[in-house]
Design an enzyme around this catalytic site. Structure first.
Site, short mmCIF file in Angstrom:
data_model
loop_
_atom_site.label_atom_id
_atom_site.label_comp_id
_atom_site.label_asym_id
_atom_site.label_seq_id
_atom_site.Cartn_x
_atom_site.Cartn_y
_atom_site.Cartn_z
N TYR A 150 0.83 -1.21 0.00
CA TYR A 150 0.00 0.00 0.00
C TYR A 150 0.86 1.27 0.00
CZ TYR A 150 -3.05 3.78 1.44
OH TYR A 150 -3.71 4.99 1.49
N ARG A 157 1.63 6.36 -6.90
CA ARG A 157 0.49 7.22 -7.27
C ARG A 157 0.91 8.68 -7.29
NH1 ARG A 157 -4.92 6.98 -3.64
NH2 ARG A 157 -3.36 7.08 -1.97
N TYR A 209 -1.67 13.02 7.12
CA TYR A 209 -1.27 11.91 7.99
C TYR A 209 0.21 12.03 8.35
CZ TYR A 209 -5.45 8.89 7.21
OH TYR A 209 -6.69 8.34 7.18
N ARG A 222 -12.23 12.92 1.77
CA ARG A 222 -13.10 11.94 2.45
C ARG A 222 -14.41 11.71 1.71
NH1 ARG A 222 -9.90 9.01 5.79
NH2 ARG A 222 -8.51 10.39 6.93
N GLU A 322 -14.28 -1.77 5.76
CA GLU A 322 -14.34 -0.40 5.23
C GLU A 322 -15.61 -0.29 4.39
OE1 GLU A 322 -10.64 1.53 3.87
OE2 GLU A 322 -11.61 1.76 1.92
C1 3EB Z 1 -8.13 5.73 5.71
O1 3EB Z 1 -9.07 6.30 6.28
C2 3EB Z 1 -8.45 4.39 5.09
O2 3EB Z 1 -5.24 5.70 -0.39
O3 3EB Z 1 -6.82 6.37 -1.74
C3 3EB Z 1 -9.40 5.12 2.34
C4 3EB Z 1 -9.75 5.70 1.11
C5 3EB Z 1 -8.08 4.79 2.57
C6 3EB Z 1 -8.77 5.96 0.13
C7 3EB Z 1 -6.44 5.92 -0.65
C8 3EB Z 1 -7.11 5.04 1.58
C9 3EB Z 1 -7.46 5.62 0.38
O4 3EB Z 1 -6.98 6.19 5.68
C10 3EB Z 1 -7.67 4.14 3.85
#
Ligand code: 3EB
Length: 329
Positions: A150, A157, A209, A222, A322
């Site tokens: 990931y 990406r 993050y 989100r 999820e």
């Molecule tokens: C999170 O909340 C869960 O890397 O595009 C959710 C939606 C998550 C998209 C991405 C990752 C991605 O971090 C992980």
């Protein structure tokens, strides 16, 4: 002065968001219906088709036989191919998909970089902004620390994109699969008008993050309110509070936290609370043994809501479930 928005004669007509449904059908019939922008089948048992609008997703559905997912727009649809990218367009909308075999590129990072560079190159030929994007990644939790697939995906990406999303990230999903073909599948929905990105007040924005989650912060919003404000596209949502994973090892608590996060997104976007029979969702479940319990809880908590139960790995190995999908106004 009269605002453009108050004058129906000059108000630009914003296209209605594609109708998203799950339906038991065969791809040929679904693709032949007028206005079909894209059709998705789930798992190795799904049929194949050369139609650029068809995608067989590498994730298995816990329902057998699995329904198809249909995206349908107002108006005629045309479609084609541009190098490795398959696309379709109609009703003001653009669907594009790329599918690459990791073995051809030497790993997750290089494959993601290539896929995103190709999508970026293709989007450069179109005046459209990407509102929503889905990523299905082979063995997403394989490897440790920064070498985890990931995290490699996030690096690739970002490298492939360059500054393409400098004006703001689309909503997104990134889920792992175990299909033996080692495919990276990326597909998107775009429109000529921008949407409104929505963040979750309960969560740190993903692009902020801290370092512990990898060298490259994941770039996604989100949720995304569609241009006509008739639907909210909800990103993959899990039991993340602040930036931390909550309720490690507790499926039911993670599911509850996820539902709380979904409600927070609806409230932030000024959408009606709750989900209804026109709100197609997907629940990605890491361990097949958890699927019946997830189904039971969601039937109880979201009665009548079409939820597709999918076998998929969340990008953090401690997260068991999820949810993503759509809330139509
Ligand atoms: C999170 O909340 C869960 O890397 O595009 C959710 C939606 C998550 C998209 C991405 C990752 C991605 O971090 C992980």
């Amino acid at each position: 002065m009269v605002q453009a928005s108050e004058n129906p004669q000059v108000r630009p007509v914003l296209p209605r968001t594609p109708h998203v449904t799950y339906r038991m059908a065969d791809p040929k019939t679904a693709l032949a219906e007028p206005g079909t922008l894209a059709v998705f089948g789930f798992g190795a048992g799904a049929p194949d088709s050369d139609d650029p609008r068809w995608l067989r997703v590498a994730l298995e559905c816990f329902d057998a036989p699995a329904p198809l997912e249909l995206w349908q727009v107002d108006g005629d649809v045309s479609c084609g191919r541009h190098d490795a990218v398959r696309w379709s367009t109609g009703g003001g909308w653009l669907f594009a998909a790329i599918e690459l075999n990791e073995r051809d590129f030497g790993g997750t990072e290089a494959t993601a970089r290539h896929a995103y560079a190709e999508l970026r190159r293709f989007m450069g030929t179109r005046e459209q902004s990407v509102l929503r994007i889905w990523n299905y990644i082979s063995d997403i939790n394989r490897g440790d620390g920064d070498a985890e697939c990931y995290k490699q995906f996030c690096d690739g990406r970002a490298a492939g994109l360059g500054d393409f999303f400098a004006e703001g990230f689309p909503a997104a999903t990134a889920i792992g699969h175990h299909n033996g073909e080692h495919l990276l599948q990326v597909y998107l929905l775009a429109n000529g008008d921008p949407g409104t990105a929505i963040e979750n007040p309960r969560q740190v924005s993903a692009w902020r993050y801290p370092r512990q989650y990898g060298r490259t912060s994941p770039g996604f919003a989100r949720a995304m309110l569609m241009p006509a404000r008739d639907a909210l596209a909800i990103s993959g949502t899990a039991a993340v509070v602040g930036h931390a994973s909550a309720h490690e090892g507790d499926l039911e608590a993670q599911l509850n936290e996820t539902l709380t996060n979904l409600e927070a997104l609806l409230a932030t976007a000024d959408m009606p609370a709750g989900f209804d029979t026109h709100s197609p969702l997907k629940a990605y479940v890491r361990r097949p043994v958890d699927a019946p319990r997830v189904r039971e809880i969601l039937q109880q908590r979201l009665p009548g809501v079409p939820v597709l139960l999918i076998h998929g790995d969340v990008c953090r190995s401690e997260l068991l479930v999820e949810i993503d999908g759509w809330r139509f106004a």
